[in-house]
Motif scaffolding. Structure first.
Motif, PDB file in Angstrom:
ATOM      1  N   GLN A   1       0.821  -1.206   0.000  1.00  0.00           N
ATOM      2  CA  GLN A   1       0.000   0.000   0.000  1.00  0.00           C
ATOM      3  C   GLN A   1       0.863   1.268   0.000  1.00  0.00           C
ATOM      4  OE1 GLN A   1      -2.798   0.143   3.225  1.00  0.00           O
ATOM      5  NE2 GLN A   1      -3.748   2.033   2.538  1.00  0.00           N
ATOM      6  N   ALA A   2       1.914   1.264   0.815  1.00  0.00           N
ATOM      7  CA  ALA A   2       2.743   2.471   0.934  1.00  0.00           C
ATOM      8  C   ALA A   2       3.462   2.796  -0.372  1.00  0.00           C
ATOM      9  CB  ALA A   2       3.763   2.305   2.065  1.00  0.00           C
ATOM     10  N   VAL A   3       4.094   1.800  -0.974  1.00  0.00           N
ATOM     11  CA  VAL A   3       4.872   2.084  -2.179  1.00  0.00           C
ATOM     12  C   VAL A   3       3.969   2.429  -3.357  1.00  0.00           C
ATOM     13  CG1 VAL A   3       5.056  -0.284  -3.088  1.00  0.00           C
ATOM     14  CG2 VAL A   3       6.890   1.362  -3.516  1.00  0.00           C
ATOM     15  N   LEU A   4       2.769   1.865  -3.393  1.00  0.00           N
ATOM     16  CA  LEU A   4       1.858   2.178  -4.491  1.00  0.00           C
ATOM     17  C   LEU A   4       1.301   3.603  -4.373  1.00  0.00           C
ATOM     18  CD1 LEU A   4      -0.049  -1.203  -4.963  1.00  0.00           C
ATOM     19  CD2 LEU A   4       1.846  -0.277  -6.306  1.00  0.00           C
ATOM     20  N   GLY A   5       1.435   4.195  -3.199  1.00  0.00           N
ATOM     21  CA  GLY A   5       1.037   5.594  -3.024  1.00  0.00           C
ATOM     22  C   GLY A   5       2.226   6.527  -2.917  1.00  0.00           C
ATOM     23  N   ALA A   6       3.385   6.059  -3.344  1.00  0.00           N
ATOM     24  CA  ALA A   6       4.625   6.815  -3.146  1.00  0.00           C
ATOM     25  C   ALA A   6       4.639   8.152  -3.872  1.00  0.00           C
ATOM     26  CB  ALA A   6       5.818   5.968  -3.591  1.00  0.00           C
ATOM     27  N   LYS A   7       4.115   8.174  -5.092  1.00  0.00           N
ATOM     28  CA  LYS A   7       4.184   9.413  -5.874  1.00  0.00           C
ATOM     29  C   LYS A   7       3.467  10.557  -5.169  1.00  0.00           C
ATOM     30  CE  LYS A   7       2.638   7.935  -9.858  1.00  0.00           C
ATOM     31  NZ  LYS A   7       2.281   7.994 -11.295  1.00  0.00           N
ATOM     32  N   ASP A   8       2.321  10.272  -4.585  1.00  0.00           N
ATOM     33  CA  ASP A   8       1.565  11.314  -3.892  1.00  0.00           C
ATOM     34  C   ASP A   8       2.244  11.715  -2.592  1.00  0.00           C
ATOM     35  OD1 ASP A   8      -0.387  11.356  -5.865  1.00  0.00           O
ATOM     36  OD2 ASP A   8      -1.584   9.810  -4.880  1.00  0.00           O
ATOM     37  N   LYS A   9       2.809  10.740  -1.884  1.00  0.00           N
ATOM     38  CA  LYS A   9       3.445  11.049  -0.604  1.00  0.00           C
ATOM     39  C   LYS A   9       4.699  11.889  -0.794  1.00  0.00           C
ATOM     40  CE  LYS A   9       5.117   9.105   3.727  1.00  0.00           C
ATOM     41  NZ  LYS A   9       5.233   7.920   4.593  1.00  0.00           N
ATOM     42  N   VAL A  10       5.489  11.559  -1.808  1.00  0.00           N
ATOM     43  CA  VAL A  10       6.732  12.287  -2.043  1.00  0.00           C
ATOM     44  C   VAL A  10       6.455  13.752  -2.367  1.00  0.00           C
ATOM     45  CG1 VAL A  10       8.676  12.510  -3.643  1.00  0.00           C
ATOM     46  CG2 VAL A  10       8.096  10.277  -2.684  1.00  0.00           C
ATOM     47  N   LYS A  11       5.370  14.022  -3.085  1.00  0.00           N
ATOM     48  CA  LYS A  11       5.019  15.405  -3.437  1.00  0.00           C
ATOM     49  C   LYS A  11       4.797  16.264  -2.193  1.00  0.00           C
ATOM     50  CE  LYS A  11       2.597  14.335  -7.778  1.00  0.00           C
ATOM     51  NZ  LYS A  11       1.264  14.329  -8.425  1.00  0.00           N
ATOM     52  N   LEU A  12       4.338  15.632  -1.105  1.00  0.00           N
ATOM     53  CA  LEU A  12       3.991  16.366   0.101  1.00  0.00           C
ATOM     54  C   LEU A  12       5.174  16.552   1.044  1.00  0.00           C
ATOM     55  CD1 LEU A  12       0.582  14.599   0.874  1.00  0.00           C
ATOM     56  CD2 LEU A  12       0.935  16.794  -0.280  1.00  0.00           C
ATOM     57  N   MET A  13       6.315  15.963   0.708  1.00  0.00           N
ATOM     58  CA  MET A  13       7.450  15.999   1.617  1.00  0.00           C
ATOM     59  C   MET A  13       8.189  17.325   1.549  1.00  0.00           C
ATOM     60  SD  MET A  13       8.994  12.197   1.663  1.00  0.00           S
ATOM     61  CE  MET A  13       9.978  12.691   3.055  1.00  0.00           C
ATOM     62  N   ASP A  14       8.727  17.729   2.682  1.00  0.00           N
ATOM     63  CA  ASP A  14       9.485  18.955   2.782  1.00  0.00           C
ATOM     64  C   ASP A  14      10.792  18.840   1.997  1.00  0.00           C
ATOM     65  OD1 ASP A  14      11.754  20.525   4.506  1.00  0.00           O
ATOM     66  OD2 ASP A  14       9.836  21.596   4.536  1.00  0.00           O
ATOM     67  N   ALA A  15      11.149  19.891   1.274  1.00  0.00           N
ATOM     68  CA  ALA A  15      12.355  19.870   0.437  1.00  0.00           C
ATOM     69  C   ALA A  15      13.617  19.639   1.263  1.00  0.00           C
ATOM     70  CB  ALA A  15      12.467  21.178  -0.339  1.00  0.00           C
ATOM     71  N   LYS A  16      13.654  20.213   2.470  1.00  0.00           N
ATOM     72  CA  LYS A  16      14.830  20.024   3.320  1.00  0.00           C
ATOM     73  C   LYS A  16      14.976  18.567   3.730  1.00  0.00           C
ATOM     74  CE  LYS A  16      14.878  24.699   5.257  1.00  0.00           C
ATOM     75  NZ  LYS A  16      14.766  25.513   6.495  1.00  0.00           N
ATOM     76  N   MET A  17      13.831  17.905   3.947  1.00  0.00           N
ATOM     77  CA  MET A  17      13.866  16.493   4.315  1.00  0.00           C
ATOM     78  C   MET A  17      14.375  15.646   3.163  1.00  0.00           C
ATOM     79  SD  MET A  17      10.696  14.221   5.800  1.00  0.00           S
ATOM     80  CE  MET A  17      10.409  15.430   7.088  1.00  0.00           C
ATOM     81  N   MET A  18      13.950  15.984   1.949  1.00  0.00           N
ATOM     82  CA  MET A  18      14.373  15.227   0.774  1.00  0.00           C
ATOM     83  C   MET A  18      15.842  15.441   0.446  1.00  0.00           C
ATOM     84  SD  MET A  18      11.921  13.353  -0.275  1.00  0.00           S
ATOM     85  CE  MET A  18      12.703  12.855  -1.800  1.00  0.00           C
ATOM     86  N   ALA A  19      16.437  16.517   0.954  1.00  0.00           N
ATOM     87  CA  ALA A  19      17.831  16.845   0.622  1.00  0.00           C
ATOM     88  C   ALA A  19      18.801  15.748   1.043  1.00  0.00           C
ATOM     89  CB  ALA A  19      18.227  18.170   1.263  1.00  0.00           C
ATOM     90  N   ILE A  20      18.421  14.941   2.031  1.00  0.00           N
ATOM     91  CA  ILE A  20      19.325  13.878   2.485  1.00  0.00           C
ATOM     92  C   ILE A  20      19.533  12.821   1.410  1.00  0.00           C
ATOM     93  CG2 ILE A  20      18.677  14.208   4.895  1.00  0.00           C
ATOM     94  CD1 ILE A  20      16.990  11.670   4.714  1.00  0.00           C
ATOM     95  N   PHE A  21      18.648  12.810   0.379  1.00  0.00           N
ATOM     96  CA  PHE A  21      18.748  11.812  -0.670  1.00  0.00           C
ATOM     97  C   PHE A  21      19.611  12.264  -1.850  1.00  0.00           C
ATOM     98  CE2 PHE A  21      14.735  10.753   1.459  1.00  0.00           C
ATOM     99  CZ  PHE A  21      14.992   9.426   1.774  1.00  0.00           C
ATOM    100  N   LYS A  22      20.065  13.498  -1.837  1.00  0.00           N
ATOM    101  CA  LYS A  22      20.827  14.010  -2.984  1.00  0.00           C
ATOM    102  C   LYS A  22      22.087  13.197  -3.277  1.00  0.00           C
ATOM    103  CE  LYS A  22      19.202  18.778  -3.190  1.00  0.00           C
ATOM    104  NZ  LYS A  22      19.567  20.210  -3.097  1.00  0.00           N
ATOM    105  N   PRO A  23      22.874  12.830  -2.263  1.00  0.00           N
ATOM    106  CA  PRO A  23      24.077  12.032  -2.567  1.00  0.00           C
ATOM    107  C   PRO A  23      23.742  10.705  -3.264  1.00  0.00           C
ATOM    108  CG  PRO A  23      24.233  12.956  -0.372  1.00  0.00           C
ATOM    109  CD  PRO A  23      22.830  13.205  -0.840  1.00  0.00           C
ATOM    110  N   LYS A  24      22.689  10.030  -2.787  1.00  0.00           N
ATOM    111  CA  LYS A  24      22.321   8.761  -3.407  1.00  0.00           C
ATOM    112  C   LYS A  24      21.747   8.955  -4.789  1.00  0.00           C
ATOM    113  CE  LYS A  24      20.122   4.347  -2.461  1.00  0.00           C
ATOM    114  NZ  LYS A  24      19.400   3.505  -1.479  1.00  0.00           N
ATOM    115  N   ALA A  25      21.034  10.058  -4.989  1.00  0.00           N
ATOM    116  CA  ALA A  25      20.438  10.342  -6.295  1.00  0.00           C
ATOM    117  C   ALA A  25      21.492  10.397  -7.388  1.00  0.00           C
ATOM    118  CB  ALA A  25      19.643  11.640  -6.240  1.00  0.00           C
ATOM    119  N   ARG A  26      22.674  10.879  -7.023  1.00  0.00           N
ATOM    120  CA  ARG A  26      23.754  10.988  -8.025  1.00  0.00           C
ATOM    121  C   ARG A  26      24.155   9.620  -8.576  1.00  0.00           C
ATOM    122  NH1 ARG A  26      26.062  14.448  -3.864  1.00  0.00           N
ATOM    123  NH2 ARG A  26      25.469  16.620  -4.266  1.00  0.00           N
TER     124      ARG A  26
END
Length: 240
Positions: free
Chosen positions: A212-237
């Motif tokens: 259930q969680a992963v199938l709703g991931a696109k909507d959940k990610v949109k609501l996340m704070d940009a500062k919180m998502m910043a921790i993923f930048k190194p892995k994104a590379r």
């Protein structure tokens, strides 16, 4: 002390461990580790798993990381039905073959598609070059083709007539790009029929609950704070 499992069901390996424990009535305490919040890097979790990854297990004073190791530990400790990790030499070899192969195939390629279609553009707000996405989709398609032609062939499940750890690990990885809005089962009747058999063997209610969680991931990610998502930048590379 009850056995503890440290999990985030956004994570494919966590879903395999959770399903296995629930399906086999293994008593455990669910310890939530939010990857989106960076809990895996917190001081308390590092005491459980110094590699800072989920899933993790604590059984008394014994701590264990890595999903495959955890699945095998649970199978041995709780004497789960033989079909999960068969005693038969050749059936077990089939399970081991898939578990050995999947790290650099379905796991890697499904993860990459999820990052390129969801976490990077919608979470980090970074545009993904089309050639990167096309290459990731080609790699994923090649892995799915191998699952159909080599690992499933004309068998109901990867190791034969019954579900095994190989099928469990495979399905959670294949569902990850589905959470990115990619219907990987479209045009693949053999893979679709296998998915239906795996879902039925796991139990439809448990299967749907855990995804259930992963199938709703696109909507959940949109609501996340940009500062919180910043921790993923190194892995994104790693995926760009």
């Amino acid at each position: 002390m009850a056995l503890e499992l440290y999990l985030d069901l956004f994570s494919q390996p966590c879903r395999s461990v959770y399903i296995f424990a629930k399906k086999n009535n293994i008593p455990f305490e669910f310890k939530t580790v939010s990857l989106m919040n960076g809990d895996q890097c917190g001081d308390e979790f590092v005491k459980i798993s110094s590699i800072k990854k989920v899933p993790a297990l604590r059984d008394g004073d014994f701590c264990l990381a890595e999903s495959i190791a955890i699945l095998l530990y649970l199978a041995d400790k709780f004497k789960t039905p033989d079909y999960w990790y068969p005693a038969d030499l050749q059936q077990r070899a089939r399970v081991n073959e898939y578990l050995s192969w999947q790290h650099s195939a379905t796991r890697l390629h499904g993860c990459r598609v999820f990052w390129l279609r969801v976490l990077i553009p919608k979470g980090l707000g970074v545009e993904v070059p089309q050639d990167k996405l096309d290459a990731a989709l080609e790699d994923l398609n090649n892995s799915l083709k191998l699952i159909e032609e080599k690992f499933i062939q004309d068998r109901p499940f990867i190791a034969g007539d019954n579900i095994s750890l190989a099928d469990l690990v495979a399905i959670v990885e294949i569902m990850q790009p589905v959470g990115a809005g990619l219907d990987v089962f479209d045009g693949r009747p053999k893979l679709s029929a296998w998915r239906d058999r795996v879902r039925a063997a796991i139990g439809t209610e448990l299967f749907d609950e855990v995804h259930q969680a992963v199938l709703g991931a696109k909507d959940k990610v949109k609501l996340m704070d940009a500062k919180m998502m910043a921790i993923f930048k190194p892995k994104a590379r790693l995926y760009m």
